[in-house]
Design an enzyme around this catalytic site. Structure first.
Site, PDB file in Angstrom:
ATOM      1  N   LYS A  21       0.836  -1.206   0.000  1.00  0.00           N
ATOM      2  CA  LYS A  21       0.000   0.000   0.000  1.00  0.00           C
ATOM      3  C   LYS A  21       0.868   1.253   0.000  1.00  0.00           C
ATOM      4  CE  LYS A  21      -2.860  -0.690   3.190  1.00  0.00           C
ATOM      5  NZ  LYS A  21      -2.640  -0.170   4.518  1.00  0.00           N
ATOM      6  N   PRO A 195     -12.298 -12.612  -2.716  1.00  0.00           N
ATOM      7  CA  PRO A 195     -11.753 -11.817  -1.599  1.00  0.00           C
ATOM      8  C   PRO A 195     -11.863 -10.313  -1.851  1.00  0.00           C
ATOM      9  CG  PRO A 195     -10.264 -13.615  -2.159  1.00  0.00           C
ATOM     10  CD  PRO A 195     -11.322 -13.587  -3.226  1.00  0.00           C
ATOM     11  N   CYS A 389      26.201   6.923  11.285  1.00  0.00           N
ATOM     12  CA  CYS A 389      25.819   7.103  12.689  1.00  0.00           C
ATOM     13  C   CYS A 389      26.620   6.171  13.593  1.00  0.00           C
ATOM     14  CB  CYS A 389      24.314   6.940  12.855  1.00  0.00           C
ATOM     15  SG  CYS A 389      23.728   7.743  14.352  1.00  0.00           S
ATOM     16  N   ARG A 470      21.956   9.381  20.437  1.00  0.00           N
ATOM     17  CA  ARG A 470      22.138   9.985  21.755  1.00  0.00           C
ATOM     18  C   ARG A 470      23.586  10.374  22.008  1.00  0.00           C
ATOM     19  NH1 ARG A 470      18.769   5.863  23.174  1.00  0.00           N
ATOM     20  NH2 ARG A 470      16.726   6.670  23.669  1.00  0.00           N
ATOM     21  N   HIS A 515      22.515  10.502   9.294  1.00  0.00           N
ATOM     22  CA  HIS A 515      22.068   9.417   8.409  1.00  0.00           C
ATOM     23  C   HIS A 515      21.846   9.956   6.993  1.00  0.00           C
ATOM     24  CE1 HIS A 515      21.193   6.263  11.416  1.00  0.00           C
ATOM     25  NE2 HIS A 515      20.935   7.269  12.229  1.00  0.00           N
ATOM     26  N   GLU A 517      21.446   8.428   4.353  1.00  0.00           N
ATOM     27  CA  GLU A 517      20.536   7.576   3.566  1.00  0.00           C
ATOM     28  C   GLU A 517      19.120   8.137   3.488  1.00  0.00           C
ATOM     29  OE1 GLU A 517      21.965   6.718   6.441  1.00  0.00           O
ATOM     30  OE2 GLU A 517      20.648   5.559   7.754  1.00  0.00           O
TER      31      GLU A 517
HETATM   32  N1  GLN Z   1      23.493   4.072  19.433  1.00  0.00           N
HETATM   33  C1  GLN Z   1      24.137   5.242  18.905  1.00  0.00           C
HETATM   34  C2  GLN Z   1      23.649   6.515  19.586  1.00  0.00           C
HETATM   35  O1  GLN Z   1      22.597   6.517  20.161  1.00  0.00           O
HETATM   36  C3  GLN Z   1      23.985   5.324  17.405  1.00  0.00           C
HETATM   37  C4  GLN Z   1      22.578   5.530  16.960  1.00  0.00           C
HETATM   38  C5  GLN Z   1      22.366   5.276  15.483  1.00  0.00           C
HETATM   39  O2  GLN Z   1      23.179   4.632  14.833  1.00  0.00           O
HETATM   40  N2  GLN Z   1      21.274   5.738  14.935  1.00  0.00           N
HETATM   41  O3  GLN Z   1      24.278   7.515  19.540  1.00  0.00           O
END
Ligand code: GLN
Length: 538
Positions: A21, A195, A389, A470, A515, A517
């Protein structure tokens, strides 16, 4: 507050889940966008979680993050990739969030002592949310995907809200598209329409008449099947559109539009002056994807949620797009971080065979030493490395262990007592805080060093990328690591946070705290992924 010119398209699913979907909705968005319309999309998720942020990647796949830092369902990634829009907090609503809002209102007296009910209080909240999405986005079309399957108990308030919505703002402004399945019975050699008939009836029972029916099928859909569905569902035959299993998901918009002219039906029903759709870019992309490229590009993805490939869907799509760009085909090699950690030689052999290594994001201790080993392998063997990350954090830990000659360099996420916390908790946050909502989330600016590979890739000095983490690079180690050959390639504008590291003595070793991506697009591969694949070609 509603934008008058906005048209609304609801997409529901019938028969069973997993029919695609999200891809169907995203494809319709891509078609409308190609005609020059602005499109906003949102997903209504029937579960009780407030958002997917804390849901297990095994169960739910990737958590997709928007520019404004909302943790959302992975379908939003499809929307952004197909429609090429930047979505917001208004793009993903869950039942949990609606109830949270209504119950908070009840506690604070907003309902003046009235009895709070699903109808009208929950349904009103849903309708208001859709209207807000329309007025904030100012889009010509708002696509609303209702998660789950018609008939699910959890989905009822959404369907009721959708029915009311049409009554309220007029049938010329609201369209219903229903996606169903035509199973093929080998014994009778037939596609079964029952269906689909049943699921359309389920919609009727809720006061909803579908305008378009998309029928998923692994076999070519016969004229008889279309006629039968049209008759039972009370739609014209041209509005019953086959959605066969295609070679690549990016062929779905082409199928809907080039073969079945779906935009014509949409424009007619919604009384929109018709415009020409332009899908040439998608057609060219599909041509590239289905070409049997001689050159294969073996890339290792060192993950720990490998059993559910959806957990890395944006990373995989970004790798694929970069490969299409270079006219090679991706050969994804799944490397299991936990096995690497246990010195499993078969996993090591995989690293030796690939042209490049990606270490994606992740949380928690399990498999981390394996990821560190993968970064070490890439550094020592001068294999192109892309860290995303956690992939940057493990590369930093690995380099610190090597450069500072200490085995206990670590992130405080994995060893809170380490004497060398090269990655540590984000200042201002504590590990004790609640799990939901304590991350650094969303888009942040980053300034690139002029002499870096990253600058060469982006061709500019300031970039904006999305975060979800974090922990951070510990600045106390910056000087020592730089002296040993680490390049700080990207910093936050206030220079307090390291956003990208690179290795000086290496053909391509780039790792970002963000990130990338999430911002890669099939027609516009992300610069870091593009250059990573380019380096892997050599
Ligand atoms: N665990 C790591 C952090 O919290 C990396 C997090 C992640 O790769 N998105 O900083």
């Amino acid at each position: 507050m509603i934008v008058e010119r906005t048209k609304f398209i609801f997409i529901t699913g019938g028969v069973c889940s997993g029919l695609g979907k999200g891809i169907a909705s995203a494809s319709i968005g891509a078609i409308l966008r190609s005609a020059g319309f602005s499109v906003f999309s949102l997903k209504l998720d029937p579960y009780l979680n407030i958002d997917p942020g804390t849901m297990s990647p095994y169960q739910h796949g990737e958590v997709y993050v928007t520019d404004d830092g909302t943790e959302t369902d992975l379908d939003l990634g499809h929307y952004e990739r197909f429609i090429d829009v930047s979505l917001t907090r208004l793009s993903n609503l869950t039942t949990g969030r609606i109830y949270e809002k209504v119950l908070k209102g009840e506690r604070s007296g907003a309902y003046l002592g009235k009895t709070i009910q699903i109808i009208p209080h929950i349904t009103n909240e849903i309708k208001d949310y859709i209207k807000l999405a329309a007025s904030e986005s100012q889009a010509d079309f708002v696509l609303i995907e209702i998660g789950g399957t018609v008939g699910d108990i959890e989905g009822e308030p959404y369907l009721e809200a959708a029915r009311q919505f049409k009554q309220e703002i007029g049938s010329e402004n609201v369209l219903f598209i229903h996606l169903t399945l035509l199973p093929f019975l080998r014994t009778s050699g037939e596609l079964k329409t029952k269906p689909t008939q049943m699921s359309v009836r389920e919609l009727y029972r809720r006061g909803i008449q579908p305008d378009i029916i998309l029928v998923r099928s692994d076999k070519p859909v016969t004229k008889e099947a279309i006629q039968k569905i049209a008759l039972f569902a009370d739609v014209c035959e041209s509005a019953v559109i086959p959605a066969p299993t295609v070679r690549t998901i990016y062929e779905v918009p082409i199928n809907f539009e080039k073969k079945y002219n779906i935009s014509k039906i949409i424009f007619e029903k919604l009384q929109v002056a018709s415009r020409k759709t332009r899908l040439e870019d998608w057609e060219n992309l599909v041509k590239k994807i289905v070409t049997n490229h001689k050159k294969k590009m073996p890339i290792a993805l060192v993950g720990k949620y490998n059993e559910n490939h959806d957990a890395y869907i944006s990373v995989i799509e970004a790798l694929k797009s970069a490969c299409y760009f270079h006219n090679v085909s991706l050969e994804l090699v799944w490397v299991n971080a936990s096995k690497l950690e246990k010195n499993d030689q078969s996993e090591y052999k995989k690293l030796a065979k690939v042209a490049g290594i990606v270490v994606p994001g992740g949380f928690g201790h399990r498999g981390v030493e394996g990821k560190i080993m993968a970064a070490k392998y890439a550094r020592e063997h001068k294999k192109p490395y892309l860290g995303l990350c956690l992939g940057m954090q493990v590369a930093t830990i690995e380099f610190a262990r090597h450069a500072l000659n200490t085995q206990d360099a670590n992130s405080t996420e994995f060893n809170p007592k380490t004497a060398n916390p090269v990655i540590h908790i984000l200042p201002g946050h504590t590990a004790e805080e609640e799990k939901g909502g304590t991350l650094r989330l969303g888009s942040y600016p980053c300034i690139l060093g002029k002499d870096s590979l990253s600058h060469k890739a982006y061709q500019k000095s300031r970039i904006d990328e999305r975060h979800r983490h974090r922990y951070e690079f510990n600045m106390n180690y910056r000087e020592r690591l730089e002296k040993a050959g680490l390049r700080i390639a990207g910093l936050s504008p206030d220079k307090r946070l390291v956003e990208i590291i690179e290795l000086k003595d290496h053909p391509f070793f780039v790792a970002s705290q963000f990130h990338p991506e999430f911002k890669s697009r099939p027609l516009r591969p992300h610069p870091l992924f593009r250059d990573f694949i380019k380096a892997s070609l050599k």
